[in-house]
Design an enzyme around this catalytic site. Structure first.
Site, PDB file in Angstrom:
ATOM      1  N   ASP A  89       4.262  -0.889 -18.354  1.00 50.60           N
ATOM      2  CA  ASP A  89       4.598  -1.262 -16.980  1.00 50.60           C
ATOM      3  C   ASP A  89       3.470  -2.156 -16.479  1.00 50.60           C
ATOM      4  O   ASP A  89       2.361  -1.667 -16.245  1.00 50.60           O
ATOM      5  CB  ASP A  89       4.704  -0.021 -16.087  1.00 50.60           C
ATOM      6  CG  ASP A  89       5.952   0.807 -16.360  1.00 50.60           C
ATOM      7  OD1 ASP A  89       6.524   0.661 -17.463  1.00 50.60           O
ATOM      8  OD2 ASP A  89       6.338   1.607 -15.493  1.00 50.60           O
ATOM      9  N   LYS A 154      10.568  -3.474 -11.738  1.00 49.34           N
ATOM     10  CA  LYS A 154      10.142  -2.215 -11.109  1.00 49.34           C
ATOM     11  C   LYS A 154       9.633  -2.502  -9.702  1.00 49.34           C
ATOM     12  O   LYS A 154       8.957  -3.504  -9.466  1.00 49.34           O
ATOM     13  CB  LYS A 154       9.057  -1.572 -11.972  1.00 49.34           C
ATOM     14  CG  LYS A 154       8.437  -0.302 -11.411  1.00 49.34           C
ATOM     15  CD  LYS A 154       7.382   0.239 -12.373  1.00 49.34           C
ATOM     16  CE  LYS A 154       6.585   1.367 -11.762  1.00 49.34           C
ATOM     17  NZ  LYS A 154       5.532   1.886 -12.671  1.00 49.34           N
ATOM     18  N   LYS A 183      13.831  -0.220 -12.254  1.00 50.60           N
ATOM     19  CA  LYS A 183      13.106   1.039 -12.098  1.00 50.60           C
ATOM     20  C   LYS A 183      12.615   1.148 -10.666  1.00 50.60           C
ATOM     21  O   LYS A 183      11.972   0.239 -10.154  1.00 50.60           O
ATOM     22  CB  LYS A 183      11.925   1.115 -13.067  1.00 50.60           C
ATOM     23  CG  LYS A 183      11.051   2.368 -12.873  1.00 50.60           C
ATOM     24  CD  LYS A 183       9.915   2.423 -13.889  1.00 50.60           C
ATOM     25  CE  LYS A 183       8.951   3.560 -13.595  1.00 50.60           C
ATOM     26  NZ  LYS A 183       7.851   3.653 -14.597  1.00 50.60           N
TER      27      LYS A 183
END
Length: 223
Positions: A89, A154, A183
């Site tokens: 991430d 995300k 996400k």
């Protein structure tokens, strides 16, 4: 709906201890969460603990500000992969977005995504930190992610001035369509929160409250 399979069980506090990380891994294994998400220094430890489980190890890159040069992020990512990370991430350079330098944002995404050429099962998620972006900027970086072929976009690090929002998720989902997953993270503390975002089409939930969520309890956790 199997909520557990959506959850990246997260511990990214600066003062996280080995015992807390061990507990995180144990909780993830028992509840069959998708991943544990930890700071890079704990990747080898988690990788060893979760070696024979169905839980993957996720770590963060350029976290939490996204302000490192591309070369530093790439090195950090390569090191994490060598040590057992299976998902990354990474925080985009938010200043580049605010400065309108979308060519740099795209180049960075390309450099990070290129790691998939040598790690075919690698999952990469680009963190936008939506609390600092306009609706137009969220759509612009989502479109870049779609062009580059990143796996997930995300919402947040959990360390910004705000976390996930329904509006941001809707913009991201409408822009990337089915080509890229979404996400949601930051401020998701209850089962109702998680269901709300799943109903909006997210494929992962980043939270430090995973156990409370699957039990339907209210948590005071921050992430």
């Amino acid at each position: 709906m199997d909520i557990s399979s959506y959850i990246d069980h997260t511990l990214l506090k600066a003062d996280a201890t080995k015992e807390q990380v061990k507990e995180l891994c144990q909780e993830a294994e028992v509840n069959h969460f998708a991943t544990v998400c930890v700071n890079p220094d704990y990747v080898p430890y988690c990788s060893a603990l979760l070696k024979d489980t169905d839980v993957k190890v996720c770590t963060v890159i350029g976290f939490p500000l996204g302000a490192n040069p591309i070369e530093v992020k790439v090195f950090e990512a390569e090191r994490a992969l060598e040590e057992g990370a299976e998902e990354l991430d990474y925080v985009i350079n938010i200043s580049d977005v605010k400065n309108g330098e979308f060519d740099k944002v795209k180049e960075e995404m390309k450099r990070i995504t290129a790691l998939k050429s040598t790690h075919s099962d690698l999952i990469i998620k680009a963190i936008f930190e939506v609390c600092y972006l306009t609706d137009t900027e969220i759509a612009q970086v989502s479109n870049i992610a779609k062009e580059v072929g990143i796996d997930y976009v995300k919402t947040s690090t959990g360390f910004g001035s705000g976390g996930a929002s329904e509006k941001a998720v809707e913009i991201m989902k409408n822009t990337v369509g089915e080509k890229v997953k979404v996400k949601a993270s930051g401020g998701i503390r209850t089962l109702e929160d998680a269901k709300k975002y799943i109903d909006l089409g997210v494929s992962r939930i980043g939270t430090s409250n995973g156990v409370s969520i699957v039990k339907g309890e209210v948590s005071t956790g921050s992430y």
